[in-house]
Design an enzyme around this catalytic site. Structure first.
Site, PDB file in Angstrom:
ATOM      1  N   ASP A   4     -18.783   8.740  -5.907  1.00  0.00           N
ATOM      2  CA  ASP A   4     -16.993   9.796  -6.054  1.00  0.00           C
ATOM      3  C   ASP A   4     -17.585   8.575  -4.350  1.00  0.00           C
ATOM      4  O   ASP A   4     -18.174   8.201  -3.840  1.00  0.00           O
ATOM      5  CB  ASP A   4     -17.316  11.690  -5.373  1.00  0.00           C
ATOM      6  CG  ASP A   4     -18.387  11.679  -4.323  1.00  0.00           C
ATOM      7  OD1 ASP A   4     -19.489  11.309  -4.088  1.00  0.00           O
ATOM      8  OD2 ASP A   4     -18.608  13.121  -3.493  1.00  0.00           O
TER       9      ASP A   4
ATOM     10  N   HIS B  61     -22.306   7.738 -13.421  1.00  0.00           N
ATOM     11  CA  HIS B  61     -20.928   8.433 -13.339  1.00  0.00           C
ATOM     12  C   HIS B  61     -20.591   7.017 -11.571  1.00  0.00           C
ATOM     13  O   HIS B  61     -20.527   7.910 -11.112  1.00  0.00           O
ATOM     14  CB  HIS B  61     -21.729   9.904 -13.351  1.00  0.00           C
ATOM     15  CG  HIS B  61     -20.588  10.593 -12.680  1.00  0.00           C
ATOM     16  ND1 HIS B  61     -19.732  10.716 -13.573  1.00  0.00           N
ATOM     17  CD2 HIS B  61     -19.991  10.812 -11.505  1.00  0.00           C
ATOM     18  CE1 HIS B  61     -18.759  11.366 -12.902  1.00  0.00           C
ATOM     19  NE2 HIS B  61     -18.963  11.980 -12.158  1.00  0.00           N
TER      20      HIS B  61
ATOM     21  N   ASP C 122     -26.707   8.196 -20.263  1.00  0.00           N
ATOM     22  CA  ASP C 122     -26.666   6.936 -19.525  1.00  0.00           C
ATOM     23  C   ASP C 122     -25.159   7.134 -20.457  1.00  0.00           C
ATOM     24  O   ASP C 122     -24.754   6.090 -21.079  1.00  0.00           O
ATOM     25  CB  ASP C 122     -27.334   5.581 -20.369  1.00  0.00           C
ATOM     26  CG  ASP C 122     -26.098   4.442 -19.421  1.00  0.00           C
ATOM     27  OD1 ASP C 122     -26.011   4.568 -18.778  1.00  0.00           O
ATOM     28  OD2 ASP C 122     -26.871   3.140 -19.891  1.00  0.00           O
TER      29      ASP C 122
ATOM     30  N   GLU D  47     -25.522   9.138 -11.742  1.00  0.00           N
ATOM     31  CA  GLU D  47     -24.568   9.170 -11.273  1.00  0.00           C
ATOM     32  C   GLU D  47     -25.760   8.592 -10.083  1.00  0.00           C
ATOM     33  O   GLU D  47     -27.020   8.377 -10.400  1.00  0.00           O
ATOM     34  CB  GLU D  47     -24.038   9.897 -10.184  1.00  0.00           C
ATOM     35  CG  GLU D  47     -23.066  10.402  -9.005  1.00  0.00           C
ATOM     36  CD  GLU D  47     -22.591  11.107  -8.416  1.00  0.00           C
ATOM     37  OE1 GLU D  47     -22.659  11.942  -8.805  1.00  0.00           O
ATOM     38  OE2 GLU D  47     -21.530  11.022  -7.671  1.00  0.00           O
TER      39      GLU D  47
HETATM   40  O1  9MR Z   1     -27.697  14.951  -5.017  1.00  0.00           O
HETATM   41  C1  9MR Z   1     -27.188  16.292  -4.765  1.00  0.00           C
HETATM   42  C2  9MR Z   1     -28.073  17.461  -5.612  1.00  0.00           C
HETATM   43  O2  9MR Z   1     -29.713  17.790  -5.168  1.00  0.00           O
HETATM   44  C3  9MR Z   1     -27.078  18.325  -5.809  1.00  0.00           C
HETATM   45  O3  9MR Z   1     -27.946  19.528  -6.935  1.00  0.00           O
HETATM   46  C4  9MR Z   1     -25.592  18.215  -6.779  1.00  0.00           C
HETATM   47  C5  9MR Z   1     -25.068  19.586  -6.858  1.00  0.00           C
HETATM   48  O4  9MR Z   1     -24.713  20.175  -5.834  1.00  0.00           O
HETATM   49  O5  9MR Z   1     -25.222  17.778  -5.560  1.00  0.00           O
HETATM   50  C6  9MR Z   1     -25.938  16.435  -5.575  1.00  0.00           C
HETATM   51  O6  9MR Z   1     -25.428  15.773  -4.241  1.00  0.00           O
HETATM   52  C7  9MR Z   1     -23.897  14.955  -4.670  1.00  0.00           C
HETATM   53  C8  9MR Z   1     -22.837  15.488  -3.819  1.00  0.00           C
HETATM   54  O7  9MR Z   1     -22.724  16.515  -4.010  1.00  0.00           O
HETATM   55  C9  9MR Z   1     -21.434  15.065  -4.330  1.00  0.00           C
HETATM   56  N1  9MR Z   1     -21.516  13.155  -4.787  1.00  0.00           N
HETATM   57  C10 9MR Z   1     -22.571  12.762  -5.595  1.00  0.00           C
HETATM   58  C11 9MR Z   1     -23.887  13.279  -4.632  1.00  0.00           C
HETATM   59  C12 9MR Z   1     -24.726  12.624  -6.946  1.00  0.00           C
HETATM   60  O8  9MR Z   1     -24.933  13.568  -7.557  1.00  0.00           O
END
Ligand code: 9MR
Ligand code: ZN
Length: 568
Positions: free
Chosen positions: A197, A507, A537, A546
């Site tokens: 994102d 992602h 994937d 992601e």
């Molecule tokens: O790395 C983060 C993970 O520990 C959490 O469980 C997850 C859900 O809240 O979010 C991950 O971080 C994401 C972030 O919130 C938004 N940008 C993408 C990050 C990686 O997926």
């Protein structure tokens, strides 16, 4: 070489949308029928390669019970150059497989090879050689370049050119930081996009930056020689530090004049899968939080030390920011949490406890400030603060404890002794997990971003090696790299653009939207959870496919340890 202009990109995007729909349909077929992400048997190994003097292991699944040998075959002439016994079969519960190990550590001759086991397809090719991970480190750093916000980016990998324009130039609006200033903009441009994102999150931004600076503190002599194709390449800073500074400059902008720090700068909802320059919705500074302020205090204190020899003025600026954040925190030790109720973007929210300790230890190391040490004592007895085996964003204390452990300042000898023992204990637990795991993974659990945590084990292991000189810890580190580059139940690399059959549909918005078949390179994807076999994937799988800067930074740390400038 594929270089494309905006015009062509727009045309292609339509095709991509239909292609994406087609691939989603395929993925659904795959989910119903044979799983495309993995084949059930094979020889799984580090498809990037092995260092001559460290361990070399592969995991073999599906060999007939009467097959007892493996062979190392040289390429391109296909001669048997080494052979050895396959281990006994053992059960790997995490993937439900019966696995055997092929250990060819004794074979050290540089070259290009594959592994052969009768009755199974040959393994993918791999290299043995000095500096075998040099290109991986460079690619990983290129990944950070690709995440740059507010600046045009152009990078090249495998003959493909990846480009984006300067994005998010209106970062960001103040409506949620201070309603009295609704509609006004404060400069929050720059920095790295957090992940797939386009959000920018202070806690994770500081954490990822802290890990990269920790890599510099440990391996700066070597990293100073690393050349990167970045716009600052001919400037006064070593390239590695120039890339990291790109994010630090943004982090400094997350601080407000009273020292407090905004928790994040994002839209209220995630954007669709569009290029960053097409993402025109307003982005906002979220209100301040204790954790963001602590992380900023920590990373700027660290940066003040690291950048001082190259740019004293910048070091002063960082230290000033750190001092202001520390003052803001001292006045409000309670856990002030940001109000994110209007936002559905990433939360990155935890208690600030661990990150406050990180801040205090970094600040103490930079300034010798006795108040920080006293506060550490008041906050909690350090006994409660020993090293985590498994840690991620929100657990910056580990970075702080490493600093204390290697500090040249006057320290409490009993505490140093205790921390050393505890660090070695954590490394031993990782080594035990590694011994029990069919693919040598040192982490027992599977969760969102666990591949990043597998890479992050390298910090504990490498520092344990530094203290003890025990080379076993280095073997465990390279086995973590092996897992990430293909010695896993998928037999695939988890890093885009690198190794055998790497992720194709991360992602990652630019990868989904830019119309180029291959995704942006140099990114580690999150990995399977809740079980090891749950990696998909496919573009939709934010939870397993992601990328994120804290995962990539941890991989950078491991790769930096083995970077060999003489082999460049
Ligand atoms: O790395 C983060 C993970 O520990 C959490 O469980 C997850 C859900 O809240 O979010 C991950 O971080 C994401 C972030 O919130 C938004 N940008 C993408 C990050 C990686 O997926
Ligand atoms: Zn951007």
């Amino acid at each position: 070489m594929i270089a494309r202009n905006e015009h062509r990109r727009r045309g292609i995007k339509l095709i991509v949308v239909s292609l994406m729909a087609a691939s989603a349909a395929l993925a659904i077929v795959a989910r119903c029928g044979a799983d495309e992400t993995r084949t059930p048997t094979g020889i799984r190994l580090n498809t990037v390669g092995y260092l001559p003097d460290l361990t070399k292991r592969a995991t073999v699944v599906g060999a007939e019970t009467n097959v007892s040998e493996f062979a190392v075959i040289s390429l391109p002439n296909e001669a048997v150059v080494h052979s050895g016994p396959l281990s006994a079969i053992r059960r790997h519960a995490d993937s439900g497989e019966n696995v055997r190990t092929a250990d060819f550590s004794a074979f050290k001759t540089p070259g290009r090879y594959l592994l052969r086991v009768k009755g199974l397809p040959d393994s993918p090719p791999f290299r043995i050689g000095a500096g075998v991970y040099n290109a991986s480190l460079r690619l990983n750093m290129l990944g950070f370049l690709g995440q740059r916000c507010g600046a045009p980016v152009r990078l090249e990998h495998n003959g493909v050119v990846y480009e984006k324009g300067a994005c998010h130039l209106k970062d960001g609006f103040l409506d949620y930081y201070d309603p009295a200033r609704a509609g006004q903009i404060k400069d929050g441009t720059g920095g790295w996009h957090d992940a797939g994102d386009y959000g920018k999150y202070t806690v994770n931004g500081a954490f990822a930056t802290g890990i990269l600076l920790a890599a510099w503190e440990q391996y700066g002599d070597k990293l100073a020689k690393l050349e990167l194709p970045i716009p600052e390449a001919d400037g006064p800073l070593p390239d590695f530090l120039a890339e990291v500074k790109f994010n630090l400059d943004w982090l400094l902008k997350m601080q407000f004049p009273d020292g407090r720090v905004s928790h994040k700068l994002t839209r209220t909802r995630f954007s669709p899968m569009i290029m960053p320059t097409d993402d025109q919705e307003r982005r906002y500074f979220v209100s301040w939080g204790a954790d963001a302020t602590a992380c900023l205090a920590a990373v700027t204190a660290k940066a003040a030390r690291v950048y001082r020899p190259f740019d004293p003025q910048y070091a002063d600026r960082c230290l000033e920011a750190s001092t202001k954040a520390m003052d803001a925190l001292r006045n409000q030790w309670m856990d002030v949490q940001p109000d994110q109720s209007a936002f559905r973007t990433g939360g990155y929210l935890k208690s600030a406890r661990s990150d406050r300790l990180w801040a205090l230890l970094e600040y103490w190391e930079t300034t010798g400030d006795e108040r920080s040490m006293r506060l550490i004592g008041q906050l909690a007895n350090l006994d409660n603060y020993l090293f985590d085996v498994d840690w991620d964003w929100g657990e910056g204390k580990n970075l702080g404890l490493y600093v204390y452990l290697f500090s040249k300042r006057e320290r409490n000898p009993a505490l140093v002794e205790q921390l050393q023992q505890d660090l070695l204990g954590a490394a031993d637990r990782i080594a035990r997990n590694h011994d029990r795991h069919g693919y040598g993974r040192g982490l027992r659990s599977y969760y969102w971003g666990c591949n990043g945590s597998v890479a992050r084990l390298s910090l504990t292991l490498l520092l344990a090696h530094h203290i003890s000189g025990d080379r076993r810890y280095l073997d465990v580190v390279v086995d973590q790299l092996a897992y990430l580059y293909g010695r896993n139940p998928y037999g695939r690399s988890f890093v885009t653009g690198e190794g055998h059959n790497p992720p194709l549909f991360p992602h990652h918005r630019p990868s989904a939207a830019d119309g180029i078949e291959a995704p942006w390179p140099g990114h580690l994807v999150g990995g399977g959870h809740p079980t090891e076999l749950d990696w998909k994937d496919v573009l939709e799988s934010a939870a397993t496919n992601e990328n994120a800067i804290n995962w990539d930074a941890s991989l950078a740390y491991a790769l930096a340890a083995f970077y060999d400038p003489d082999a460049d």
